[in-house]
Design a protein around this motif. Structure first.
Motif, PDB file in Angstrom:
ATOM      1  N   MET A  31       0.835  -1.167   0.000  1.00 10.10           N
ATOM      2  CA  MET A  31       0.000   0.000   0.000  1.00 10.10           C
ATOM      3  C   MET A  31       0.890   1.243   0.000  1.00 10.10           C
ATOM      4  N   ILE A  32       0.583   2.181  -0.898  1.00 13.67           N
ATOM      5  CA  ILE A  32       1.346   3.420  -1.001  1.00 13.67           C
ATOM      6  C   ILE A  32       0.479   4.555  -0.482  1.00 13.67           C
ATOM      7  N   ILE A  33       1.027   5.322   0.437  1.00 13.21           N
ATOM      8  CA  ILE A  33       0.317   6.472   0.985  1.00 13.21           C
ATOM      9  C   ILE A  33       0.967   7.734   0.446  1.00 13.21           C
ATOM     10  N   MET A  34       0.158   8.561  -0.211  1.00 15.81           N
ATOM     11  CA  MET A  34       0.660   9.816  -0.769  1.00 15.81           C
ATOM     12  C   MET A  34       0.318  10.950   0.196  1.00 15.81           C
ATOM     13  N   LEU A  35       1.309  11.663   0.638  1.00 20.22           N
ATOM     14  CA  LEU A  35       1.095  12.809   1.518  1.00 20.22           C
ATOM     15  C   LEU A  35       1.066  14.082   0.687  1.00 20.22           C
ATOM     16  N   ALA A  36       0.141  14.962   1.010  1.00 20.46           N
ATOM     17  CA  ALA A  36       0.049  16.235   0.291  1.00 20.46           C
ATOM     18  C   ALA A  36       1.238  17.112   0.652  1.00 20.46           C
ATOM     19  N   LYS A  37       1.788  17.743  -0.349  1.00 22.59           N
ATOM     20  CA  LYS A  37       2.912  18.650  -0.120  1.00 22.59           C
ATOM     21  C   LYS A  37       2.376  19.948   0.480  1.00 22.59           C
ATOM     22  N   PRO A  38       2.946  20.373   1.612  1.00 23.91           N
ATOM     23  CA  PRO A  38       2.468  21.621   2.219  1.00 23.91           C
ATOM     24  C   PRO A  38       2.725  22.819   1.301  1.00 23.91           C
ATOM     25  N   LYS A  39       1.785  23.747   1.304  1.00 28.25           N
ATOM     26  CA  LYS A  39       1.956  24.966   0.505  1.00 28.25           C
ATOM     27  C   LYS A  39       2.902  25.893   1.253  1.00 28.25           C
ATOM     28  N   THR A  40       3.856  26.409   0.542  1.00 29.58           N
ATOM     29  CA  THR A  40       4.833  27.321   1.139  1.00 29.58           C
ATOM     30  C   THR A  40       4.811  28.638   0.375  1.00 29.58           C
ATOM     31  N   ALA A  41       4.821  29.729   1.108  1.00 28.12           N
ATOM     32  CA  ALA A  41       4.858  31.054   0.494  1.00 28.12           C
ATOM     33  C   ALA A  41       5.812  31.919   1.296  1.00 28.12           C
ATOM     34  N   THR A  42       6.450  32.833   0.609  1.00 29.30           N
ATOM     35  CA  THR A  42       7.350  33.774   1.266  1.00 29.30           C
ATOM     36  C   THR A  42       6.623  35.100   1.421  1.00 29.30           C
ATOM     37  N   ARG A  43       6.619  35.622   2.635  1.00 29.02           N
ATOM     38  CA  ARG A  43       5.952  36.891   2.923  1.00 29.02           C
ATOM     39  C   ARG A  43       6.946  37.817   3.611  1.00 29.02           C
ATOM     40  N   GLN A  44       6.768  39.105   3.408  1.00 25.24           N
ATOM     41  CA  GLN A  44       7.611  40.114   4.054  1.00 25.24           C
ATOM     42  C   GLN A  44       6.887  40.633   5.290  1.00 25.24           C
ATOM     43  N   VAL A  45       7.534  40.628   6.424  1.00 25.13           N
ATOM     44  CA  VAL A  45       6.968  41.175   7.654  1.00 25.13           C
ATOM     45  C   VAL A  45       7.178  42.684   7.622  1.00 25.13           C
ATOM     46  N   ASP A  46       6.105  43.462   7.899  1.00 28.52           N
ATOM     47  CA  ASP A  46       6.246  44.918   7.844  1.00 28.52           C
ATOM     48  C   ASP A  46       6.896  45.452   9.121  1.00 28.52           C
ATOM     49  N   SER A  47       7.036  46.767   9.197  1.00 27.83           N
ATOM     50  CA  SER A  47       7.737  47.392  10.320  1.00 27.83           C
ATOM     51  C   SER A  47       7.008  47.239  11.653  1.00 27.83           C
ATOM     52  N   LYS A  48       5.724  46.870  11.614  1.00 30.77           N
ATOM     53  CA  LYS A  48       4.952  46.661  12.845  1.00 30.77           C
ATOM     54  C   LYS A  48       4.825  45.181  13.206  1.00 30.77           C
ATOM     55  N   GLY A  49       5.530  44.303  12.478  1.00 29.62           N
ATOM     56  CA  GLY A  49       5.513  42.878  12.776  1.00 29.62           C
ATOM     57  C   GLY A  49       4.323  42.136  12.183  1.00 29.62           C
ATOM     58  N   ARG A  50       3.678  42.691  11.165  1.00 27.55           N
ATOM     59  CA  ARG A  50       2.500  42.073  10.560  1.00 27.55           C
ATOM     60  C   ARG A  50       2.859  41.395   9.245  1.00 27.55           C
ATOM     61  N   ILE A  51       2.075  40.365   8.894  1.00 24.37           N
ATOM     62  CA  ILE A  51       2.194  39.742   7.586  1.00 24.37           C
ATOM     63  C   ILE A  51       0.797  39.661   6.977  1.00 24.37           C
ATOM     64  N   VAL A  52       0.717  39.584   5.665  1.00 18.54           N
ATOM     65  CA  VAL A  52      -0.554  39.445   4.965  1.00 18.54           C
ATOM     66  C   VAL A  52      -0.739  37.968   4.647  1.00 18.54           C
ATOM     67  N   LEU A  53      -1.897  37.416   5.063  1.00 14.64           N
ATOM     68  CA  LEU A  53      -2.182  36.011   4.821  1.00 14.64           C
ATOM     69  C   LEU A  53      -3.118  35.849   3.632  1.00 14.64           C
ATOM     70  N   ASP A  54      -3.312  34.627   3.224  1.00 14.28           N
ATOM     71  CA  ASP A  54      -4.191  34.268   2.121  1.00 14.28           C
ATOM     72  C   ASP A  54      -5.635  34.663   2.440  1.00 14.28           C
ATOM     73  N   ARG A  55      -6.493  34.750   1.427  1.00  9.98           N
ATOM     74  CA  ARG A  55      -7.892  35.144   1.605  1.00  9.98           C
ATOM     75  C   ARG A  55      -8.663  34.189   2.509  1.00  9.98           C
ATOM     76  N   ARG A  56      -8.210  32.935   2.621  1.00  8.76           N
ATOM     77  CA  ARG A  56      -8.886  31.961   3.482  1.00  8.76           C
ATOM     78  C   ARG A  56      -8.905  32.404   4.940  1.00  8.76           C
ATOM     79  N   PHE A  57      -7.999  33.271   5.322  1.00  6.25           N
ATOM     80  CA  PHE A  57      -7.877  33.706   6.708  1.00  6.25           C
ATOM     81  C   PHE A  57      -8.639  34.997   7.020  1.00  6.25           C
TER      82      PHE A  57
END
Length: 97
Positions: free
Chosen positions: A1-27
């Motif tokens: 039996m072969i189990i396929m694991l989903a590859k995690p989605k990775t994105a690079t984001r820039q943290v602003d001067s106040k320590g915030r990041i912008v997330l995907d629309r799902r959030f």
């Protein structure tokens, strides 16, 4: 039996001067938990908040009973009301001395 694991989605984001990041629309307008795993990793998980006055439902083992959950979500007919009243009697019954 072969189990396929989903590859995690990775994105690079820039943290602003106040320590915030912008997330995907799902959030958008969602409650999240931010967990600091270590000095270089932060985990963000979608979450739900339970009101304090309803927390007893989640803490009470009888409230976790699947049958009572089905009765609670059923249409409001006489049988459902009888099951709900029976459950309330059991949940708030005084222990035998």
């Amino acid at each position: 039996m072969i189990i396929m694991l989903a590859k995690p989605k990775t994105a690079t984001r820039q943290v602003d001067s106040k320590g915030r990041i912008v997330l995907d629309r799902r959030f958008v307008n969602r409650m999240v938990m931010v967990e600091e795993v270590d000095d270089t990793e932060v985990r963000i998980t979608m979450a739900r908040v339970i009101p304090e006055r309803e927390a007893w439902l989640y803490d009470n083992l009888k409230a976790k009973n699947k049958d009572m959950g089905i009765a609670y979500n059923a249409p409001a007919d006489r049988r459902s009301w009888k099951l709900m009243l029976q459950w309330l009697d059991e949940a708030f019954a005084k222990p035998d001395k």
